[in-house]
Design a protein around this motif. Structure first.
Motif, PDB file in Angstrom:
ATOM      1  N   GLY A 177       0.776  -1.230   0.000  1.00  0.00           N
ATOM      2  CA  GLY A 177       0.000   0.000   0.000  1.00  0.00           C
ATOM      3  C   GLY A 177       0.807   1.280   0.000  1.00  0.00           C
ATOM      4  O   GLY A 177       0.235   2.374  -0.077  1.00  0.00           O
ATOM      5  N   ASP A 178       2.133   1.187   0.097  1.00  0.00           N
ATOM      6  CA  ASP A 178       2.982   2.384   0.052  1.00  0.00           C
ATOM      7  C   ASP A 178       3.335   2.716  -1.395  1.00  0.00           C
ATOM      8  O   ASP A 178       3.690   1.824  -2.171  1.00  0.00           O
ATOM      9  CB  ASP A 178       4.283   2.164   0.831  1.00  0.00           C
ATOM     10  N   ILE A 179       3.234   3.998  -1.768  1.00  0.00           N
ATOM     11  CA  ILE A 179       3.642   4.413  -3.103  1.00  0.00           C
ATOM     12  C   ILE A 179       5.169   4.269  -3.212  1.00  0.00           C
ATOM     13  O   ILE A 179       5.896   4.823  -2.375  1.00  0.00           O
ATOM     14  CB  ILE A 179       3.230   5.873  -3.382  1.00  0.00           C
ATOM     15  N   PRO A 180       5.689   3.537  -4.198  1.00  0.00           N
ATOM     16  CA  PRO A 180       7.150   3.407  -4.346  1.00  0.00           C
ATOM     17  C   PRO A 180       7.816   4.778  -4.418  1.00  0.00           C
ATOM     18  O   PRO A 180       7.284   5.704  -5.036  1.00  0.00           O
ATOM     19  CB  PRO A 180       7.302   2.626  -5.650  1.00  0.00           C
ATOM     20  N   VAL A 181       8.966   4.905  -3.798  1.00  0.00           N
ATOM     21  CA  VAL A 181       9.653   6.192  -3.678  1.00  0.00           C
ATOM     22  C   VAL A 181       9.835   6.871  -5.026  1.00  0.00           C
ATOM     23  O   VAL A 181       9.623   8.083  -5.164  1.00  0.00           O
ATOM     24  CB  VAL A 181      11.019   6.008  -2.983  1.00  0.00           C
TER      25      VAL A 181
END
Length: 211
Positions: free
Chosen positions: A150-154
């Motif tokens: 669920g984290d947007i890739p850096v």
């Protein structure tokens, strides 16, 4: 014909998601009369024949499946997974809100070609017909939840957040005279309606927060 010939160059990370009892995509697939839905879609495009593809996915309340016309045009059928009166009213509000935002802004809200909010129709389910937009939701992109949880890739965050901020600026500028849900009137205009569980519409923010 390869999948990329059908849906474009964007690989779709679409799959059935288990969201609990009472909202099964498999059950909805069986209950929906896809031939009737395709006949309706064809009637809206000068009777160009269409057929449902095997590309489908679901969220908490709806599933979507791609419809392909013989001339290559792609639509999606968004079919409700839940059928209670509460869910029907929610779908009605969503449709009115989409129509209002599309009318009042340049945000990329899909056009609604046809819809039914009651399951007592020829298709056998509440649905919306919309154009197909190639791509995945943020949570399904870049490998999906199993990869990034669920984290947007850096590497994608600057572009993603800029795009999101631009949408928020436009959304914040949209106003109705009262505070409430968006409701389309029989004469085609839009007004504020009551908020489920709270009431309204409200003339002032203090009334809204008090409620």
């Amino acid at each position: 014909m390869s999948p990329s010939d059908l849906i474009g160059s964007v690989p779709l990370n679409w799959k059935e998601q288990d969201i609990g009892a009472g909202a099964s995509m498999s059950k909805t697939m069986q209950q929906t009369d896809w031939l009737a839905l395709c006949r309706l879609a064809s009637s809206l495009r000068a009777d160009v024949p269409c057929a449902p593809l095997d590309y489908a996915t679901n969220g908490a309340n709806n599933m979507v499946r791609i419809l392909r016309f013989e001339d290559g045009v792609l639509w999606v059928a968004r079919v409700a997974l839940r059928r209670s009166p509460k869910d029907t009213a929610k779908l009605r509000r969503e449709i009115d809100t989409m129509l209002w935002i599309r009318q009042q802004s340049s945000l990329l809200v899909p056009e609604i070609f046809a819809y039914e909010v009651d399951e007592n129709n020829a298709v056998g389910a509440p649905f919306i017909l919309m154009p197909f937009v190639p791509g995945n939701s943020a949570v399904d992109a870049c490998g999906g939840w199993d990869t990034h949880h669920g984290d947007i890739p850096v590497a994608h965050r600057p572009r993603f957040y800029r795009s999101l901020a631009a949408c928020h600026v436009q959304m914040a500028s949209l106003r109705l005279p009262k505070i409430g849900t968006v409701r389309k009137t029989p004469d085609g205009k839009f007004e504020a309606g009551p908020i489920p569980g709270i009431g309204g519409p409200f003339d002032a923010a203090t009334d809204f927060f008090t409620a």
